[in-house]
Scaffold this active site. Structure first.
Site, PDB file in Angstrom:
ATOM      1  N   ASP A  82       0.853  -1.195   0.000  1.00 33.56           N
ATOM      2  CA  ASP A  82       0.000   0.000   0.000  1.00 33.56           C
ATOM      3  C   ASP A  82       0.897   1.257   0.000  1.00 33.56           C
ATOM      4  O   ASP A  82       1.810   1.364   0.828  1.00 33.56           O
ATOM      5  CB  ASP A  82      -0.868  -0.048   1.268  1.00 33.56           C
ATOM      6  CG  ASP A  82      -1.961   0.992   1.286  1.00 33.56           C
ATOM      7  OD1 ASP A  82      -2.415   1.406   0.203  1.00 33.56           O
ATOM      8  OD2 ASP A  82      -2.398   1.367   2.395  1.00 33.56           O
ATOM      9  N   HIS A 178      -8.043  10.027   3.547  1.00 33.65           N
ATOM     10  CA  HIS A 178      -7.495   9.062   4.511  1.00 33.65           C
ATOM     11  C   HIS A 178      -7.788   9.451   5.963  1.00 33.65           C
ATOM     12  O   HIS A 178      -7.935  10.633   6.272  1.00 33.65           O
ATOM     13  CB  HIS A 178      -5.977   8.948   4.345  1.00 33.65           C
ATOM     14  CG  HIS A 178      -5.569   8.204   3.113  1.00 33.65           C
ATOM     15  ND1 HIS A 178      -5.071   8.831   1.999  1.00 33.65           N
ATOM     16  CD2 HIS A 178      -5.593   6.880   2.821  1.00 33.65           C
ATOM     17  CE1 HIS A 178      -4.787   7.924   1.069  1.00 33.65           C
ATOM     18  NE2 HIS A 178      -5.102   6.731   1.541  1.00 33.65           N
ATOM     19  N   GLY A 179      -7.809   8.452   6.834  1.00 32.61           N
ATOM     20  CA  GLY A 179      -7.873   8.691   8.276  1.00 32.61           C
ATOM     21  C   GLY A 179      -9.291   8.789   8.818  1.00 32.61           C
ATOM     22  O   GLY A 179     -10.275   8.609   8.088  1.00 32.61           O
ATOM     23  N   HIS A 211      -9.144   4.877  -2.431  1.00 31.81           N
ATOM     24  CA  HIS A 211      -8.478   4.899  -1.116  1.00 31.81           C
ATOM     25  C   HIS A 211      -9.337   5.714  -0.157  1.00 31.81           C
ATOM     26  O   HIS A 211     -10.285   6.380  -0.566  1.00 31.81           O
ATOM     27  CB  HIS A 211      -7.106   5.580  -1.238  1.00 31.81           C
ATOM     28  CG  HIS A 211      -6.063   4.694  -1.826  1.00 31.81           C
ATOM     29  ND1 HIS A 211      -4.961   4.297  -1.130  1.00 31.81           N
ATOM     30  CD2 HIS A 211      -5.977   4.096  -3.043  1.00 31.81           C
ATOM     31  CE1 HIS A 211      -4.227   3.513  -1.896  1.00 31.81           C
ATOM     32  NE2 HIS A 211      -4.813   3.376  -3.064  1.00 31.81           N
ATOM     33  N   GLY A 212      -8.955   5.681   1.121  1.00 31.70           N
ATOM     34  CA  GLY A 212      -9.612   6.552   2.095  1.00 31.70           C
ATOM     35  C   GLY A 212     -11.109   6.333   2.175  1.00 31.70           C
ATOM     36  O   GLY A 212     -11.875   7.295   2.218  1.00 31.70           O
ATOM     37  N   ALA A 213     -11.525   5.061   2.208  1.00 28.89           N
ATOM     38  CA  ALA A 213     -12.953   4.757   2.072  1.00 28.89           C
ATOM     39  C   ALA A 213     -13.590   4.235   3.360  1.00 28.89           C
ATOM     40  O   ALA A 213     -14.666   3.637   3.304  1.00 28.89           O
ATOM     41  CB  ALA A 213     -13.150   3.758   0.943  1.00 28.89           C
ATOM     42  N   SER A 214     -12.956   4.476   4.490  1.00 26.79           N
ATOM     43  CA  SER A 214     -13.594   4.020   5.735  1.00 26.79           C
ATOM     44  C   SER A 214     -14.856   4.838   6.011  1.00 26.79           C
ATOM     45  O   SER A 214     -14.912   6.039   5.737  1.00 26.79           O
ATOM     46  CB  SER A 214     -12.618   4.137   6.911  1.00 26.79           C
ATOM     47  OG  SER A 214     -11.762   3.010   6.933  1.00 26.79           O
TER      48      SER A 214
HETATM   49  P1  13P Z   1      -9.024   4.848   5.461  1.00 32.21           P
HETATM   50  O1  13P Z   1      -8.144   5.694   6.307  1.00 32.21           O
HETATM   51  O2  13P Z   1     -10.264   5.583   5.031  1.00 32.21           O
HETATM   52  O3  13P Z   1      -9.368   3.550   6.097  1.00 32.21           O
HETATM   53  O4  13P Z   1      -8.222   4.522   4.101  1.00 32.21           O
HETATM   54  C1  13P Z   1      -7.216   3.534   4.079  1.00 32.21           C
HETATM   55  C2  13P Z   1      -6.427   3.543   2.817  1.00 32.21           C
HETATM   56  O5  13P Z   1      -6.741   4.193   1.847  1.00 32.21           O
HETATM   57  C3  13P Z   1      -5.213   2.729   2.787  1.00 32.21           C
HETATM   58  O6  13P Z   1      -4.488   2.891   1.618  1.00 32.21           O
HETATM   59  O1  G3H Z   2      -3.302   4.965   3.693  1.00 27.59           O
HETATM   60  C1  G3H Z   2      -2.748   4.702   4.759  1.00 27.59           C
HETATM   61  C2  G3H Z   2      -3.088   3.468   5.513  1.00 27.59           C
HETATM   62  O2  G3H Z   2      -4.158   3.683   6.389  1.00 27.59           O
HETATM   63  C3  G3H Z   2      -1.882   2.936   6.214  1.00 27.59           C
HETATM   64  O3  G3H Z   2      -1.551   3.706   7.323  1.00 27.59           O
HETATM   65  O4  G3H Z   2       0.874   4.208   7.009  1.00 27.59           O
HETATM   66  O5  G3H Z   2      -0.201   4.320   9.286  1.00 27.59           O
HETATM   67  O6  G3H Z   2       0.181   2.110   8.179  1.00 27.59           O
HETATM   68  P1  G3H Z   2      -0.067   3.585   8.000  1.00 27.59           P
HETATM   69 ZN    ZN Z   3      -4.528   4.879   0.837  1.00 26.43          ZN
END
Ligand code: 13P
Ligand code: G3H
Ligand code: ZN
Length: 311
Positions: A82, A178-179, A211-214
């Site tokens: 990732d 993200h986050g 990405h960033g789909a939580s």
């Molecule tokens: P979240 O922070 O929304 O879970 O996204 C994770 C992600 O995109 C990891 O690459």
């Molecule tokens: O996109 C980032 C992921 O949530 C991974 O996070 O770099 O803290 O492991 P991390």
């Molecule tokens: Zn990501």
């Protein structure tokens, strides 16, 4: 079953109108939680490791744990890097046996992103490994670097990028982030489906990644805070938007924050409810069960990949 690449997974997902969940793993409990869910739901899954995860656990340890866990899973599993920052990181994980890599050149200018991605694609393809690239910038925190503003992906540039780099899938910026703190508390999240539609039209059959789909479950945040946490103003992506994206060209949806929140809530609850407990298996086991539950929920309600192994 040996690890697979995402090639066949994405083809089936695109045709079937569903997406594959890509879940970040950092340790044994998260890994087992994700794979138990995939097994229970007969769904393919992508396990992904950030460079932070690799620093934390070590590439060989992660790969060995994944190999052991995959033997019992009975579903298709890809192991993915990732946000690979450079060709060195890509080489390291390919040597360790990962089947898929992301090269994230989204912070470079366009021509540099094209050139670096192309180099990664040539290296990876020669070794049977697939490549995800990124175009556009997501707001939010990535590997401790914060981008304040979205830079949405331009469809015409996405077409040029895919043609010139030969990447196998493309992460695009359409408003995810993200986050846990994706938006201010009173903000109404919107995804730019017009961009996704245009890319889908111009690149028919090509797998797109979000990405960033939580979703950032308010109950998980509340449990964390009820048991001593201090997670304020967390807000995520509405589930119906992710369901819609899954039915379109989006074949891979990345989620990490939701697993972290679920695990943390479960562990905090064990500590809060049973303060005399000090057996790590009791609290880490509760964390593992919570991860499994969240992933099962995502497979059924967001990704739509339930039973995909039987189709
Ligand atoms: P979240 O922070 O929304 O879970 O996204 C994770 C992600 O995109 C990891 O690459
Ligand atoms: O996109 C980032 C992921 O949530 C991974 O996070 O770099 O803290 O492991 P991390
Ligand atoms: Zn990501």
């Amino acid at each position: 079953m040996p690890l697979v690449t995402t090639k066949e997974m994405f083809k089936k997902a695109y045709e079937g109108g569903y997406a594959i969940g890509a879940f970040n793993i950092n340790n044994m409990e998260i890994l087992q939680g994700v794979l138990r869910a995939a097994k229970a739901k007969k769904s393919p899954v992508i396990l992904q490791c950030s460079t932070g995860a690799i620093k934390y656990a070590g590439p060989q340890m992660l790969k060995a744990m994944v190999d052991a866990a995959v033997k019992e899973a009975g579903v298709d599993v890809a192991l993915h890097l990732d946000h690979g920052p450079d060709i060195e990181a890509v080489k390291m994980v390919i040597d360790a046996g990962f089947t898929s890599v992301m090269f994230d050149g989204s912070h470079y200018d366009y021509e540099e992103n094209v050139a670096k991605t192309k180099e990664v694609v040539e290296y990876a393809h020669a070794r049977g490994v697939v490549v995800e690239a990124e175009l556009g910038v997501l707001a939010g925190v990535e590997d401790d670097v914060e981008a304040a503003e979205h830079v949405y992906t331009e469809p015409a540039q996405a077409v040029d990028f895919v043609k010139r780099t030969g990447c196998d899938s493309l992460a695009i910026a359409i408003g995810t982030s993200h986050g846990a703190f994706k938006f201010p508390p009173d903000f109404k999240p919107q995804l730019k489906f017009d961009i996704l539609e245009e890319i889908q039209k111009q690149l028919p059959g090509f797998p797109i990644v979000l990405h960033g789909a939580s979703a950032v479950d308010p109950d998980a945040v509340a449990t964390c805070n009820q048991y001593g946490g201090a997670i304020k103003d967390a807000k995520g992506i509405p589930e119906e938007m992710l369901r819609k994206a899954s039915s379109m060209a989006v074949c891979k949806i990345n989620m990490d924050t939701d697993l972290r929140l679920a695990m943390t809530a479960a562990i905090r609850k064990v500590f809060g409810d049973t303060p005399a407990e000090f057996d790590p298996r009791k609290y880490l086991g509760a964390g593992r069960d919570a991860v499994q539950k969240v992933v099962e929920y995502k497979i059924d309600n967001i990704l739509g990949s339930t039973d995909a192994m039987n189709k």
